[in-house]
Scaffold this motif. Structure first.
Motif, mmCIF file in Angstrom:
data_model
loop_
_atom_site.group_PDB
_atom_site.id
_atom_site.type_symbol
_atom_site.label_atom_id
_atom_site.label_comp_id
_atom_site.label_asym_id
_atom_site.label_seq_id
_atom_site.Cartn_x
_atom_site.Cartn_y
_atom_site.Cartn_z
ATOM 1 N N LEU A 1 3.447 33.593 -20.357
ATOM 2 C CA LEU A 1 4.795 34.022 -19.979
ATOM 3 C C LEU A 1 5.018 33.831 -18.480
ATOM 4 O O LEU A 1 4.098 34.024 -17.684
ATOM 5 C CB LEU A 1 4.989 35.492 -20.367
ATOM 6 N N ILE A 2 6.248 33.453 -18.128
ATOM 7 C CA ILE A 2 6.620 33.306 -16.715
ATOM 8 C C ILE A 2 7.715 34.314 -16.393
ATOM 9 O O ILE A 2 8.714 34.411 -17.110
ATOM 10 C CB ILE A 2 7.138 31.882 -16.423
ATOM 11 N N LEU A 3 7.518 35.066 -15.308
ATOM 12 C CA LEU A 3 8.575 35.917 -14.767
ATOM 13 C C LEU A 3 9.269 35.092 -13.690
ATOM 14 O O LEU A 3 8.647 34.717 -12.690
ATOM 15 C CB LEU A 3 7.995 37.208 -14.193
ATOM 16 N N MET A 4 10.543 34.785 -13.907
ATOM 17 C CA MET A 4 11.240 33.766 -13.117
ATOM 18 C C MET A 4 12.406 34.338 -12.319
ATOM 19 O O MET A 4 13.333 34.921 -12.880
ATOM 20 C CB MET A 4 11.772 32.688 -14.072
ATOM 21 N N PRO B 1 7.288 24.235 -24.436
ATOM 22 C CA PRO B 1 8.138 25.146 -25.216
ATOM 23 C C PRO B 1 7.434 26.428 -25.678
ATOM 24 O O PRO B 1 8.082 27.428 -25.988
ATOM 25 C CB PRO B 1 8.569 24.294 -26.422
ATOM 26 N N GLN B 2 6.102 26.406 -25.677
ATOM 27 C CA GLN B 2 5.351 27.590 -26.126
ATOM 28 C C GLN B 2 5.344 28.714 -25.088
ATOM 29 O O GLN B 2 5.074 29.874 -25.409
ATOM 30 C CB GLN B 2 3.904 27.199 -26.477
ATOM 31 N N ILE B 3 5.639 28.381 -23.835
ATOM 32 C CA ILE B 3 5.620 29.399 -22.768
ATOM 33 C C ILE B 3 6.924 30.196 -22.782
ATOM 34 O O ILE B 3 8.010 29.628 -22.770
ATOM 35 C CB ILE B 3 5.420 28.750 -21.382
ATOM 36 N N LYS B 4 6.809 31.498 -22.826
ATOM 37 C CA LYS B 4 7.975 32.377 -22.781
ATOM 38 C C LYS B 4 8.435 32.543 -21.331
ATOM 39 O O LYS B 4 7.612 32.584 -20.417
ATOM 40 C CB LYS B 4 7.648 33.749 -23.364
ATOM 41 N N ILE B 5 9.743 32.664 -21.136
ATOM 42 C CA ILE B 5 10.286 32.833 -19.788
ATOM 43 C C ILE B 5 11.229 34.033 -19.741
ATOM 44 O O ILE B 5 12.200 34.103 -20.499
ATOM 45 C CB ILE B 5 11.028 31.566 -19.317
ATOM 46 N N LEU B 6 10.904 34.945 -18.852
ATOM 47 C CA LEU B 6 11.740 36.113 -18.607
ATOM 48 C C LEU B 6 12.356 35.985 -17.217
ATOM 49 O O LEU B 6 11.627 35.913 -16.229
ATOM 50 C CB LEU B 6 10.896 37.386 -18.668
ATOM 51 N N ILE B 7 13.672 35.911 -17.144
ATOM 52 C CA ILE B 7 14.345 35.908 -15.842
ATOM 53 C C ILE B 7 14.225 37.305 -15.247
ATOM 54 O O ILE B 7 14.482 38.305 -15.918
ATOM 55 C CB ILE B 7 15.830 35.524 -15.996
ATOM 56 N N LEU B 8 13.826 37.368 -13.981
ATOM 57 C CA LEU B 8 13.707 38.651 -13.283
ATOM 58 C C LEU B 8 14.397 38.480 -11.934
ATOM 59 O O LEU B 8 13.866 37.842 -11.029
ATOM 60 C CB LEU B 8 12.235 39.027 -13.104
ATOM 61 N N THR B 9 15.610 39.032 -11.807
ATOM 62 C CA THR B 9 16.459 38.713 -10.669
ATOM 63 C C THR B 9 17.328 39.892 -10.256
ATOM 64 O O THR B 9 17.419 40.886 -10.977
ATOM 65 C CB THR B 9 17.358 37.495 -11.027
ATOM 66 N N VAL B 10 17.973 39.765 -9.105
ATOM 67 C CA VAL B 10 18.957 40.772 -8.682
ATOM 68 C C VAL B 10 20.367 40.299 -9.032
ATOM 69 O O VAL B 10 21.328 41.047 -8.877
ATOM 70 C CB VAL B 10 18.882 41.061 -7.167
#
Length: 216
Positions: free
Chosen positions: A52-55, A76-85
């Motif tokens: 997983l990537i915290l982006m 495509p197997q890597i999950k991505i979570l946007i983490l932003t203001v």
């Protein structure tokens, strides 16, 4: 089972703050930090064994939305979570369109961050409550968003319109600067702003889009 996480964030202190939130949970391991999208891609090319990537979104060289789209196409197997203001409609829309698996605000607590990561790894979509509400609004009325986006794109200042009109006549930067009593560097800056606002890459595209939208 250990979850391998990459943190993509250009602000060192914010990246460390995210790491601290994850440090409460033994099931998470920070695989690496990346300063921007390009840095992330280079590190994934060396070792893509990441769950997983915290982006973050706003980053130099390659922003989080561009990086999300690239990673989702390549890994495509890597999950991505946007983490932003940033919680504006356009970022939410573009992040989801790029393939993000969730969208969180940086104010999130360690407990909610942990729960969101697990939710995404299990195939769910994690969102901060305010983001979920905005997403529903976008889905219910996509046309309103498109209209709003269009209005934002073409909101040029009077001076930018003057520069664009001069450009459309085929004049170079130095002549435009003389005509408008400005320096060539100021003209270049205005043109950069025009390209950004119109979302174009060159003079011909800018002039064409301006004419279509009756700016000039």
């Amino acid at each position: 089972m250990i979850t391998k996480i990459a943190i993509t964030e250009d602000n060192f202190f914010l990246a460390k703050a995210v790491q601290e939130k994850l440090s409460f949970y033994d099931e998470f391991k920070i695989k690496f930090f990346a300063e921007n999208g390009k840095d992330l891609i280079q590190k994934l090319e060396k070792d893509s064994n990441v769950d997983l990537i915290l982006m973050d979104i706003e980053m130099p060289l390659m922003n989080g939305i561009q990086a999300t789209e690239f990673v989702k196409n390549r890994y495509p197997q890597i999950k991505i979570l946007i983490l932003t203001v940033f919680d504006n409609d356009e970022n939410i829309f573009n992040a989801i369109k790029a393939g993000a698996d969730g969208y969180l605000l940086k104010e999130i607590s360690p407990q909610k961050l942990q729960k969101s990561i697990i939710e995404v790894l299990e195939g769910g979509a994690a969102m901060s409550p305010s983001i979920a509400f905005k997403t529903l609004k976008l889905l219910r009325n996509p046309q309103a968003f498109e209209n709003q986006k269009c209005e934002e794109e073409i909101r040029l200042s009077t001076r930018e319109i003057e520069v664009l009109e001069q450009l459309s006549r085929g004049l170079n930067y130095n002549i435009i600067a003389l005509n408008l009593f400005l320096s060539p560097s100021t003209i270049r800056k205005h043109i950069e702003n025009i390209y950004t606002k119109l979302q174009v890459h060159n003079k011909l595209e800018a002039i064409e889009k301006a004419k279509i939208n009756r700016i000039i």
